[in-house]
Design a protein around this motif. Structure first.
Motif, short mmCIF file in Angstrom:
data_model
loop_
_atom_site.label_atom_id
_atom_site.label_comp_id
_atom_site.label_asym_id
_atom_site.label_seq_id
_atom_site.Cartn_x
_atom_site.Cartn_y
_atom_site.Cartn_z
N GLY A 1 0.46 -1.51 -0.26
CA GLY A 1 0.23 0.09 0.14
C GLY A 1 0.92 1.75 0.38
N LEU A 2 2.19 1.20 -0.44
CA LEU A 2 2.89 2.57 -0.39
C LEU A 2 2.20 3.60 -1.49
CD1 LEU A 2 5.88 1.08 -1.24
CD2 LEU A 2 5.44 1.95 0.83
N GLU A 3 1.84 4.65 -0.83
CA GLU A 3 1.46 6.38 -0.94
C GLU A 3 2.44 7.00 -1.14
OE1 GLU A 3 -2.66 6.67 -0.49
OE2 GLU A 3 -3.50 4.54 -0.64
N LYS A 4 2.32 8.17 -2.34
CA LYS A 4 3.26 9.29 -1.99
C LYS A 4 2.20 10.39 -2.78
CE LYS A 4 6.87 11.97 -0.37
NZ LYS A 4 6.60 12.22 0.32
N ALA A 5 2.69 11.47 -2.49
CA ALA A 5 1.39 12.93 -3.32
C ALA A 5 2.78 13.86 -3.23
CB ALA A 5 0.51 12.97 -3.18
N TYR A 6 3.07 14.59 -4.28
CA TYR A 6 4.10 16.07 -3.83
C TYR A 6 2.79 17.20 -4.75
CZ TYR A 6 7.85 13.13 -5.06
OH TYR A 6 9.02 12.04 -4.94
N GLY A 7 1.89 17.28 -3.40
CA GLY A 7 1.09 18.39 -3.50
C GLY A 7 -0.25 17.68 -4.74
N GLU A 8 -0.43 18.14 -5.03
CA GLU A 8 -1.74 17.57 -5.79
C GLU A 8 -1.24 16.66 -6.78
OE1 GLU A 8 -4.53 18.54 -5.00
OE2 GLU A 8 -3.88 19.45 -3.22
N VAL A 9 -0.67 16.35 -6.77
CA VAL A 9 0.00 15.04 -8.01
C VAL A 9 0.36 13.66 -6.68
CG1 VAL A 9 1.36 14.37 -9.94
CG2 VAL A 9 1.21 16.09 -9.49
N ARG A 10 -0.47 12.79 -7.53
CA ARG A 10 -0.29 11.58 -6.43
C ARG A 10 1.03 10.67 -7.45
NH1 ARG A 10 -5.74 8.66 -5.58
NH2 ARG A 10 -4.45 7.79 -3.93
N VAL A 11 1.82 10.66 -7.06
CA VAL A 11 2.96 9.64 -7.43
C VAL A 11 2.42 8.02 -7.40
CG1 VAL A 11 5.73 9.48 -7.79
CG2 VAL A 11 4.16 11.66 -7.19
N LEU A 12 2.90 8.08 -6.51
CA LEU A 12 2.09 6.77 -5.85
C LEU A 12 1.27 6.28 -5.68
CD1 LEU A 12 5.63 4.91 -4.86
CD2 LEU A 12 5.16 5.08 -6.38
N ARG A 13 -0.01 4.96 -5.96
CA ARG A 13 -1.59 5.07 -5.22
C ARG A 13 -1.59 3.70 -4.76
NH1 ARG A 13 -4.94 8.75 -8.92
NH2 ARG A 13 -3.46 10.00 -9.76
N GLY A 14 -1.55 3.15 -3.89
CA GLY A 14 -1.00 1.91 -3.60
C GLY A 14 -0.18 0.86 -4.17
N VAL A 15 1.15 0.79 -4.06
CA VAL A 15 1.95 -0.11 -4.63
C VAL A 15 2.05 -0.84 -3.51
CG1 VAL A 15 4.25 -0.51 -5.47
CG2 VAL A 15 3.25 1.86 -6.57
N ASP A 16 1.66 -2.09 -4.51
CA ASP A 16 1.60 -4.06 -3.40
C ASP A 16 3.35 -4.84 -4.78
OD1 ASP A 16 0.66 -3.09 -1.88
OD2 ASP A 16 -1.92 -3.87 -3.24
N LEU A 17 4.18 -4.68 -3.61
CA LEU A 17 5.11 -5.19 -3.45
C LEU A 17 6.24 -6.61 -2.94
CD1 LEU A 17 8.12 -2.52 -5.23
CD2 LEU A 17 6.59 -4.38 -6.67
N GLN A 18 6.48 -7.63 -3.85
CA GLN A 18 7.33 -8.72 -3.03
C GLN A 18 8.30 -9.41 -3.61
OE1 GLN A 18 4.84 -12.65 -1.69
NE2 GLN A 18 5.41 -11.27 -0.19
N VAL A 19 9.62 -9.29 -3.48
CA VAL A 19 10.45 -9.36 -3.88
C VAL A 19 11.88 -10.47 -3.22
CG1 VAL A 19 12.89 -9.03 -5.00
CG2 VAL A 19 11.13 -7.53 -4.93
N ALA A 20 11.60 -11.55 -3.71
CA ALA A 20 12.08 -13.08 -3.34
C ALA A 20 13.80 -12.97 -3.10
CB ALA A 20 11.99 -14.67 -4.49
#
Length: 321
Positions: free
Chosen positions: A11-30
């Motif tokens: 669920g990674l999220e990141k915004a710069y002001g009104e710009v949503r750069v990440l919108r709920g990123v899920d990752l899994q790396v072996a």
């Protein structure tokens, strides 16, 4: 108990002001694998790397790298990883060997061990002959290899490579690929961001396609290609009237139409029978199609099908996302 992933994000999220750069990123790396985050400029690749390497806090979500929380255990994460960014971070006034010795001392290696490690890395990255030269005289490929060598002074559990071969010539890119392959064989986990489709196809055990701050697909290169089609039939229409008629008939089956060039594509299983069937269907009089070719689906086909544009399309980046 299954082995804990080298990287796990939810669920990674990141915004710069009104710009949503990440919108709920899920990752899994072996562990011990190469994971590639593929996407165009501005998709969120670099922001994801910055969060996972503790350089930037996420607005929401949680991430573990090498088993440590990137927010609560930053120092432990940093001891376990190494990062090579898009720009080299080496001193051009020093020689290659001096750069590596300096990095060794900064990593708290004893003086003799730092010198020995510098010699080992110069040999590993084919820089022994140029090790006594000032870095300012190096080519772009040599600088990139030295930058990678510097990131491995102390072998990390996880190595982040943020578009490491951008701007390199084919030979230099091939040398970097060989280094990445050797590192994974030794147990290092590689997190690779790239715009080069061939690079992800060649190196990655798993690929995630990111667009607009979201993961739109994930799997092996073969699995992602299979989502589109095993093969693609590229067609050139005889003229604009034929192009309009052909694409109109195919409707949603059309892939990558370019009216100015009278070209478009359609999925096929690659067999002669299916290609004949498609051609007979759309051009029974054999006058509308001027030329055609068949080739295996690529990762660019995957991205085009999932997002409506190719990974090579240049988009304006927001705050280096």
């Amino acid at each position: 108990m299954p082995e804990q992933p080298a990287i796990e994000a939810t669920g990674l999220e990141k915004a710069y002001g009104e710009v949503r750069v990440l919108r709920g990123v899920d990752l899994q790396v072996a562990r011990g694998s190469v994971f590639s985050l593929l996407g165009p400029n501005g998709a969120g690749k670099t922001t994801t790397v910055r969060i996972l390497t503790t350089l930037l806090p996420a607005d929401a979500g949680r991430a573990l790298v090498a088993g440590y929380d990137v927010r609560e255990q930053r120092s432990l994460v940093r001891r376990s990883i190494s990062l090579t960014g898009q720009d080299t971070a080496i001193d051009e006034l020093q020689t290659g060997e001096e750069n590596l010795r300096m990095m060794g001392r900064l990593c708290r290696l004893p003086r003799r061990r730092a010198a020995a490690r510098a010699t080992e890395l110069l040999d590993q990255f084919d820089l022994t002959e140029s090790g006594s030269r000032r870095v300012g005289t190096y080519s772009g490929g040599m600088r990139r290899r030295l930058d990678l060598a510097a990131s491995l002074i102390v072998r990390p559990e996880v190595l982040f490579l943020d578009e490491p071969t951008t701007g390199l010539d084919p030979r230099s890119r091939q040398q970097v690929w060989e280094v990445v392959t050797d590192l994974t064989r030794s147990g290092v986990t590689i997190f690779l961001t790239t715009q080069y489709l061939e690079e992800a196809d060649r190196l990655a055990d798993q690929i995630a396609v990111v667009d607009g701050g979201r993961i739109v697909a994930q799997g092996t290169a073969a699995q992602l290609k299979q989502q589109v089609a095993g093969h693609r039939l590229d067609l050139v229409a005889a003229d604009r009237r034929a192009f309009d008629a052909l694409t109109g008939h195919l409707g949603a089956r059309v892939v990558a139409p370019v009216p100015e060039r009278l070209t478009f594509s359609v999925a096929t299983d690659g067999t002669a029978n299916h290609v004949r069937a498609v051609l007979d269907e759309i051009d029974p009089a054999r006058r509308a199609v001027a030329r055609f070719t068949v080739h295996s689906a690529t990762l660019d086909d995957v991205f085009l099908a999932l997002t409506g544009h190719t990974t090579t399309q240049q988009e304006k980046e927001t705050a280096g996302v």
